[in-house]
Design a protein around this motif. Structure first.
Motif, PDB file in Angstrom:
ATOM      1  N   HIS A 138       0.835  -1.210   0.000  1.00  0.00           N
ATOM      2  CA  HIS A 138       0.000   0.000   0.000  1.00  0.00           C
ATOM      3  C   HIS A 138       0.865   1.253   0.000  1.00  0.00           C
ATOM      4  O   HIS A 138       0.616   2.198  -0.768  1.00  0.00           O
ATOM      5  N   GLU A 139       1.884   1.274   0.843  1.00  0.00           N
ATOM      6  CA  GLU A 139       2.755   2.443   0.925  1.00  0.00           C
ATOM      7  C   GLU A 139       3.594   2.590  -0.344  1.00  0.00           C
ATOM      8  O   GLU A 139       3.835   3.707  -0.810  1.00  0.00           O
ATOM      9  N   SER A 142       1.189   4.087  -2.971  1.00  0.00           N
ATOM     10  CA  SER A 142       0.812   5.478  -2.700  1.00  0.00           C
ATOM     11  C   SER A 142       1.978   6.433  -2.921  1.00  0.00           C
ATOM     12  O   SER A 142       1.770   7.595  -3.295  1.00  0.00           O
TER      13      SER A 142
END
Length: 320
Positions: A138-139, A142
């Motif tokens: 996810h990081e 993003s």
């Protein structure tokens, strides 16, 4: 007539656009509610020792549910690949629903603490690794894999508010850039060489939402830091006392020499910079609690900092 023609005229573009926006918002809200209800119903089948609230807003503030989930995570086999709670944490975070992701992030300190402390035991932890990899992915997405940097002012350059007697330097070629978090490469598995980085990124994500984290979550993190340091409550004053033959410290050293792990070093892990950096940020936040209800967190963070300080002294000079 003019009145009839005005009624027969098509709606304006602005009104039509507002209608489309309203329908889209209603659809998104409905989808969000459906995801939350699915997650709540699944959690109710896993956590059977307490009642699960019917809405996500109530669930986020329910201490009993947090305690029940924590108890399940503390079980010896909690990190296995077939663990239902790990599967729920993974699926819930992958839902991309902000409120559900916030719920999962509350358990990052406990998951990271258990995972890293169990690595030397060589227990199967595919469940924990799946959750940590989901946070890392996810990081990575993003941030588009980019590093997080800041520009540090260079005092050798003249201030824009003062006259310079010397030649003006080109600031564009003399930037002092500090890397807060290095670039992220996609990883599908957790290897020993990547472990610290993956867990560190999960802690960075936790820190980005730390203002929304409950007290118990921060206390879990401080306790994990003490275990990772391997000091077991040892203070600088007690460390300065010269041990006698009757002290347990001699027995501890003997256990370590024989290849065992002393009680003081139980949970001790390597602490590379990828872990230390987010750890210090989180502890810094916990130390700054000024409210009465934050006092317990501040005291726990202070103990964690002392343990990490003693650990750093030992790493610099093991004979000290």
């Amino acid at each position: 007539s003019d009145s009839s023609s005005s009624h027969d005229s098509p709606p304006s573009t602005a009104i039509a656009g507002d209608s489309v926006t309203t329908v889209a918002n209603d659809s998104a809200q409905s989808d969000s509610n459906a995801k939350c209800q699915t997650a709540i119903q699944t959690l109710a089948s896993i956590v059977t020792t307490t009642d699960i609230p019917s809405t996500i807003s109530l669930l986020l503030d329910d201490d009993a549910v947090y305690a029940a989930i924590s108890c399940l995570l503390l079980r010896p086999d909690s990190g296995a690949g077939d663990n239902n709670l790990c599967r729920w944490l993974y699926d819930t975070f992958q839902s991309a629903e902000p409120s559900l992701q916030l719920l999962v992030l509350r358990f990052v300190p406990l998951i990271a603490g258990l995972y890293l402390s169990r690595v030397p035991l060589r227990q199967p932890q595919a469940g924990f690794e799946a959750v940590l990899l989901a946070l890392y992915a996810h990081e990575t997405t993003s941030r588009a894999g980019q590093a997080i940097t800041v520009n540090i002012p260079d005092l050798s350059h003249p201030s824009i508010y003062h006259e310079s007697k010397g030649p003006t330097k080109n600031n564009s070629t003399c930037l002092n850039i500090a890397v807060i978090s290095s670039t992220l490469d996609p990883h599908g598995t957790v290897r020993s060489t990547r472990r610290a980085r993956i867990v560190g990124v999960a802690l960075e994500l936790y820190y980005s939402k730390i203002s929304r984290m409950p007290r118990e979550s921060k206390l879990n993190f401080c306790e994990s830091c003490e275990k990772w340091a391997g000091q077991n409550g040892e203070t600088e004053q007690s460390r300065a006392v010269i041990p006698t033959l009757s002290d347990d410290s001699w027995r501890d050293e003997e256990n370590v020499a024989l290849g065992g792990r002393s009680e003081r070093d139980s949970g001790r892990i390597p602490l590379p910079w990828e872990l230390v950096q987010p750890i210090l940020r989180i502890l810094g936040h916990c130390l700054m609690g000024l409210k009465v209800e934050d006092r317990e967190v501040s005291e726990a963070a202070n103990k964690a900092c002392q343990s990490l300080y003693l650990r750093s002294l030992h790493d610099i000079n093991p004979k000290a």
